[in-house]
Design a protein around this motif. Sequence first.
Motif, PDB file in Angstrom:
ATOM      1  N   LEU A   1       1.902  15.677   4.064  1.00  0.00           N
ATOM      2  CA  LEU A   1       0.911  15.132   3.127  1.00  0.00           C
ATOM      3  C   LEU A   1       1.536  14.093   2.204  1.00  0.00           C
ATOM      4  N   LEU A   2       2.734  14.397   1.684  1.00  0.00           N
ATOM      5  CA  LEU A   2       3.397  13.440   0.799  1.00  0.00           C
ATOM      6  C   LEU A   2       3.771  12.163   1.544  1.00  0.00           C
ATOM      7  N   THR A   3       4.216  12.298   2.807  1.00  0.00           N
ATOM      8  CA  THR A   3       4.567  11.113   3.585  1.00  0.00           C
ATOM      9  C   THR A   3       3.352  10.253   3.861  1.00  0.00           C
ATOM     10  N   HIS A   4       2.210  10.901   4.076  1.00  0.00           N
ATOM     11  CA  HIS A   4       0.983  10.142   4.320  1.00  0.00           C
ATOM     12  C   HIS A   4       0.480   9.448   3.051  1.00  0.00           C
ATOM     13  N   GLN A   5       0.624  10.084   1.903  1.00  0.00           N
ATOM     14  CA  GLN A   5       0.136   9.513   0.652  1.00  0.00           C
ATOM     15  C   GLN A   5       1.099   8.489   0.061  1.00  0.00           C
ATOM     16  N   TYR A   6       2.400   8.770   0.178  1.00  0.00           N
ATOM     17  CA  TYR A   6       3.417   7.880  -0.420  1.00  0.00           C
ATOM     18  C   TYR A   6       4.421   7.496   0.661  1.00  0.00           C
TER      19      TYR A   6
END
Length: 601
Positions: free
Chosen positions: A579-584
């Motif tokens: 999720l973090l890789t997709h958002q940032y």
Amino acid sequence: MLLHLPNSLGPPFPGTQPSQRPTSGPPLSQDSRLPVSCPSPLPAPGACGCSKMADGDGLGEAATAAASSPAPAPGQSPSLGWRERLRAGLAGTGVSLWFVAGLGLLYALRVPLRLCENLAAVTVFLNSLTPKFYVALTGTSSLISGLIFIFEWWYFHKHGTSFIEQVSVSHLRPLMGGTESISEPGSSSNRESETSRQNLSECKVWRNPLNLFRGAEYRRYTWVTGKEPLTYYDMNLSAQDHQTFFTCDTDFLRPSDTVMQKAWRERNPPARIKAAYQALELNHDCATAYVLLAEEEATTIVDAERLFKQALKAGETIYRRSQQCQHQSPQHEAQLRRDTNVLVYIKRRLAMCARKLGRIREAVKIMRDLMKEFPPLTMLNIHENLLESLLELQAYADVQAVLAKYDDISLPKSAAICYTAALLKTRTVSDKFSPETASRRGLSTAEINAVEAIHRAVEFNPHVPKYLLEMKSLILPPEHILKRGDSEAIAYAFFHLQHWKRIEGALNLLQCTWEGTFRMIPYPLEKGHLFYPYPSCTETADRELLPTFHHVSVYPKKELPFFIHFTAGLCSSTAMIALLTHQYPEIMGVFAKAVPPCLLT
């Protein structure tokens, strides 16, 4: 005295330790004949559920064995021979030698294998990866670990153990060279195996004294709900009971008995019913044929009672003939025992029919006459049928008289005996009991006696209060029960819940005090208080006796295995990284490119 006055009931079994892995139950026989590995349908009294002082001979033998076997001093292990010590030392140093040799070989081949160039190429490849790759990688990892977590959770709730741990211990450990430590007579491993064998012997099933009628009750439940209330294992045990009670070596002398002998072995209910009619064509006075039809073909209690009355008429005639010929040969004695079992079974079921149809006094009279006429058949637990009928009549003085005879230290206990004794003592104080008043002024002598009786009953079978307090839903009781197990708790609560509700305040006192029992026995699998330690094999046996749609109650409450926590953490962490890789993507990309060089250096 432990008086527990909670604001809420809390967890099912507070203050307990994780359970040991249950021993494997008896395998399910593929034939309806008596399998060697199946437990006896009528174990000898004292096999399970007796108080600590009830089995004096067994304790004496255990004490003699413990005294005769030399035990090592604390902190010392049993002495081993020089060969065993040498082998153990070589096994311990072998791993280290192989590890050092592998490192040396890797260092010597670093130039031909071009390790430094390959590591640099790996670093360049990782730096060239885009954030989408890391999103796909972490997302896939989260999905796979989530599926493993779900499977582990399901396997644990169905079998009571971790699948990964079970595979590791059973298959991977032998392949990796894992060996059991060498044990000698008198060592702790031998004592643990003796304990496990004792626990396995305690997990014997008993015929449910209040079992329902297959045609009039179990089958009607199946028609309404579409669920099968009986397991194959339970019905297989009943087939063994029928062959034990209703057949003997002289059946070949009477054609109808020969047909019925085959009928009791038949698995298909329509085939059994057809065989019963064939036996009646050969002999209109075949009592066992009427018994089978009453149990399985009758769809109402009225029809079952009519067939049992026909069976009684035929059974009494055959029983009188057998009495006259009992001393002629051993075969005639065996035939008399069989005919006695048939007659007792018929009368008992007639008493149960009268109880279900509301003729309770008639049922009580039949049961009392049975207990007087056939006192050796106490193992059939007819007194438990009598206790339930007397409670329905609210004849508490008669109930106390029955308990005075059967709640003896030398006789096997049951949930019906322990909880009925607690109910009688609770009845004297429950109507005026108040938790607030008790916490201010303390408990009176009568209240202390009632609380002690509840603690005694809960220690014997800790599963019952959850059904009496309606914390768990009831199902139809099985035809066989396991003493101190969930199956016995279901069988007791199914018939006795109404008696607890009838006495004002009884369930309130039970709710306030039952959890205090677990603080008296913090390690129930190792040491009991009034009874022997709780058997560790009840969960396995109950899962075979109870249908799959029922959630089996487990005591002591188990902690989740390590791999369930591990897979849950792995699934959550990888999902968060995805999720973090997709958002940032920029920040996570810089972080991903910075981590591999740090690990390589």
